[in-house]
Design an enzyme around this catalytic site. Structure first.
Site, mmCIF file in Angstrom:
data_model
loop_
_atom_site.group_PDB
_atom_site.id
_atom_site.type_symbol
_atom_site.label_atom_id
_atom_site.label_comp_id
_atom_site.label_asym_id
_atom_site.label_seq_id
_atom_site.Cartn_x
_atom_site.Cartn_y
_atom_site.Cartn_z
ATOM 1 N N PRO A 2 -9.331 23.795 55.179
ATOM 2 C CA PRO A 2 -10.671 23.195 55.067
ATOM 3 C C PRO A 2 -11.767 24.170 54.990
ATOM 4 O O PRO A 2 -11.499 25.304 55.867
ATOM 5 C CB PRO A 2 -10.546 22.322 56.305
ATOM 6 C CG PRO A 2 -9.104 21.968 56.635
ATOM 7 C CD PRO A 2 -8.450 23.256 56.243
ATOM 8 N N GLU A 3 -12.563 24.208 54.126
ATOM 9 C CA GLU A 3 -13.650 25.377 54.328
ATOM 10 C C GLU A 3 -14.952 24.696 54.607
ATOM 11 O O GLU A 3 -14.861 23.593 54.734
ATOM 12 C CB GLU A 3 -13.615 25.953 52.902
ATOM 13 C CG GLU A 3 -12.222 26.844 52.706
ATOM 14 C CD GLU A 3 -12.174 27.584 51.542
ATOM 15 O OE1 GLU A 3 -13.219 28.114 50.966
ATOM 16 O OE2 GLU A 3 -11.108 27.806 50.997
ATOM 17 N N LYS A 77 -16.903 27.230 59.598
ATOM 18 C CA LYS A 77 -15.814 26.474 59.573
ATOM 19 C C LYS A 77 -15.660 25.925 60.787
ATOM 20 O O LYS A 77 -14.582 25.225 61.281
ATOM 21 C CB LYS A 77 -14.455 27.161 59.024
ATOM 22 C CG LYS A 77 -14.618 27.806 57.787
ATOM 23 C CD LYS A 77 -13.174 28.496 57.688
ATOM 24 C CE LYS A 77 -13.319 29.234 56.408
ATOM 25 N NZ LYS A 77 -11.962 30.147 56.157
ATOM 26 N N ARG A 144 0.507 22.198 61.566
ATOM 27 C CA ARG A 144 0.910 23.537 61.515
ATOM 28 C C ARG A 144 0.489 24.235 62.771
ATOM 29 O O ARG A 144 0.714 25.387 63.024
ATOM 30 C CB ARG A 144 0.279 24.411 60.379
ATOM 31 C CG ARG A 144 1.170 23.880 59.110
ATOM 32 C CD ARG A 144 0.658 24.895 57.936
ATOM 33 N NE ARG A 144 1.052 26.130 58.076
ATOM 34 C CZ ARG A 144 0.800 27.295 57.205
ATOM 35 N NH1 ARG A 144 0.219 26.769 56.077
ATOM 36 N NH2 ARG A 144 1.149 28.394 57.467
ATOM 37 N N LYS A 180 -28.354 43.867 49.561
ATOM 38 C CA LYS A 180 -27.570 45.131 49.272
ATOM 39 C C LYS A 180 -27.659 46.219 50.327
ATOM 40 O O LYS A 180 -26.660 46.944 50.637
ATOM 41 C CB LYS A 180 -28.680 45.682 48.168
ATOM 42 C CG LYS A 180 -28.296 46.945 47.492
ATOM 43 C CD LYS A 180 -29.253 47.474 46.562
ATOM 44 C CE LYS A 180 -28.839 48.817 45.940
ATOM 45 N NZ LYS A 180 -29.583 49.390 44.719
ATOM 46 N N ASN A 206 -10.661 30.879 50.795
ATOM 47 C CA ASN A 206 -10.164 31.290 49.642
ATOM 48 C C ASN A 206 -10.532 30.753 48.342
ATOM 49 O O ASN A 206 -10.803 31.260 47.383
ATOM 50 C CB ASN A 206 -8.623 31.146 49.562
ATOM 51 C CG ASN A 206 -7.735 32.288 48.868
ATOM 52 O OD1 ASN A 206 -8.132 33.310 48.510
ATOM 53 N ND2 ASN A 206 -6.639 31.683 48.245
#
Length: 389
Positions: A2-3, A77, A144, A180, A206
């Site tokens: 989950p992002e 997150k 997990r 920059k 990702n």
């Protein structure tokens, strides 16, 4: 994993149903039929001590029980509960790879990479179950065990929050000159920089990184400090567009624009036997960048070539290698003589100089309308199911 959009959707979901209510029951033993059923997961729950006891489980009970949820915050997150009671510490959550929150009787959030158990209550792998005085029940699940639950008295000024970069949704994204300057000394791939939660931005994982770089037409392996001014502008615009669109869709991938790379990036296995194509016919390939599987559209994401040795020149300290960094596309230009050595010069043209990336406000509005229609249909269905026979 989950992002930012998924965590923001969870934050809003919990706050909408539970804010203002008091926690009347706390269960910190695993439920739902997982292999650690009945056990306190001391990996998911961070060890805590108050100076008088090292019993983490009892301290989590104390931090949560009979506390009134004031609001739910998020950065990157990470999300956390703030309680109405003065001096109450906050409880901080991170989903890790497969963590999620579910509320009894409510449709579970949909994730592209894993499924939340909707067949049972509490769901399988429930690590924490909270019951509120308004009747809502909230479960934090994590198969997990890579998610985390922590207690923080001053979350903004302690890790992990104090170490995070800028939140692209709620923070002030720097303009091109400022960004920059921030990245001018960073030679790692731009994807690596986006995934680093502490250097510049937080909340990008990702799939967001791949989508952002595709929308910005930047190859993920491009060195961060090799981006042109136009490339940096394109990156900023793409970050805003992708984040705001995904959040507007409440992280429900079925409402993401159909031309997004997202819908093809899960087809890596298929790509070994057949070409993966976007709706416009562009081919998608998969490479490993920054240690992560990365979806790339080579026809629009051109890679700047690395430094190459073009020759040597004599100096007071001896021979020095002459290096140049080329980009695609390039045009060979003239030759020049430095000392006794002839080196080829190249005029470098960055493709972003001719490409304008825009925040597509109309796309975001279309996503919002489609989602609102879905929510109305869902509410009508729920009311129909609840009607007496």
């Amino acid at each position: 994993m989950p992002e930012l959009p998924e965590v923001e959707a969870a934050r809003r979901f919990i706050e909408r149903l539970c804010a203002g209510s008091t926690i009347v029951s706390v269960t910190t033993r695993e439920q739902g039929g997982g292999p650690r059923e009945g056990s306190f997961d001391d990996i998911v729950f961070e060890h805590v001590s108050d100076g008088t006891t090292n019993d983490s489980e009892s301290l989590y009970h104390t931090a949560l029980l009979r506390k009134t949820l004031k609001c739910v915050h998020r950065k990157g997150k990470q999300f956390w509960f703030e309680f109405a009671e003065p001096e109450s510490p906050c409880v901080l959550f991170h989903f890790g790879m497969t963590g999620s929150c579910a509320i009894k009787g409510q449709e579970a959030m949909k994730y592209r990479s894993f499924k939340v158990d909707e067949a049972h209550w509490p769901p399988r792998f429930t690590k924490l179950l909270l019951k509120f005085d308004n009747g809502e029940e909230l479960a934090f699940c994590d198969p997990r065990r890579l998610g985390r639950i922590k207690i923080r008295s001053d979350p903004h000024n302690t890790s992990p929050l104090k170490d995070l970069g800028i939140d692209p949704l709620s923070g002030d994204i720097p303009d091109a000159p400022a960004l920059k300057k921030l990245i001018e000394s960073i030679s790692s791939p731009i994807k690596s920089l986006l995934l680093d939660q502490e250097r510049v931005f937080c909340g990008i994982g990702n799939y967001l990184a791949d989508e952002i770089l595709y929308q910005a037409k930047i190859h993920p392996s491009t060195k961060a400090n090799a981006l042109s001014d136009a490339g940096i502008e394109a990156l900023i615009t793409a970050i805003k567009y992708v984040i705001h669109t995904a959040v507007a869709a409440e992280a429900d991938y079925k409402f993401f624009p159909t031309d997004w790379l997202f819908h093809c990036r899960w087809d890596k296995v298929k790509s070994k036997s057949q070409k993966i194509l976007l709706p416009n016919g562009s081919a998608v390939v998969f490479e490993e960048v920054a240690g992560r599987t990365t979806a790339i559209v080579p026809s629009v994401q051109l890679l700047r070539s690395p430094l190459v040795v073009l020759g040597t020149t004599n100096t007071a300290r001896g021979k020095t290698k002459i290096k140049a960094e080329s980009s695609l596309p390039t045009t060979d230009s003239i030759s020049a003589t430095v000392g006794a050595t002839t080196v080829a010069k190249r005029e470098r043209k960055i493709s972003h100089g001719e490409i304008k990336v825009e925040v597509k406000e109309e796309v975001i509005e279309e996503v919002k309308v489609a989602l609102a229609q879905r929510n109305v249909k869902q509410k009508v269905k729920e009311e129909g199911n609840a009607a007496p026979a």
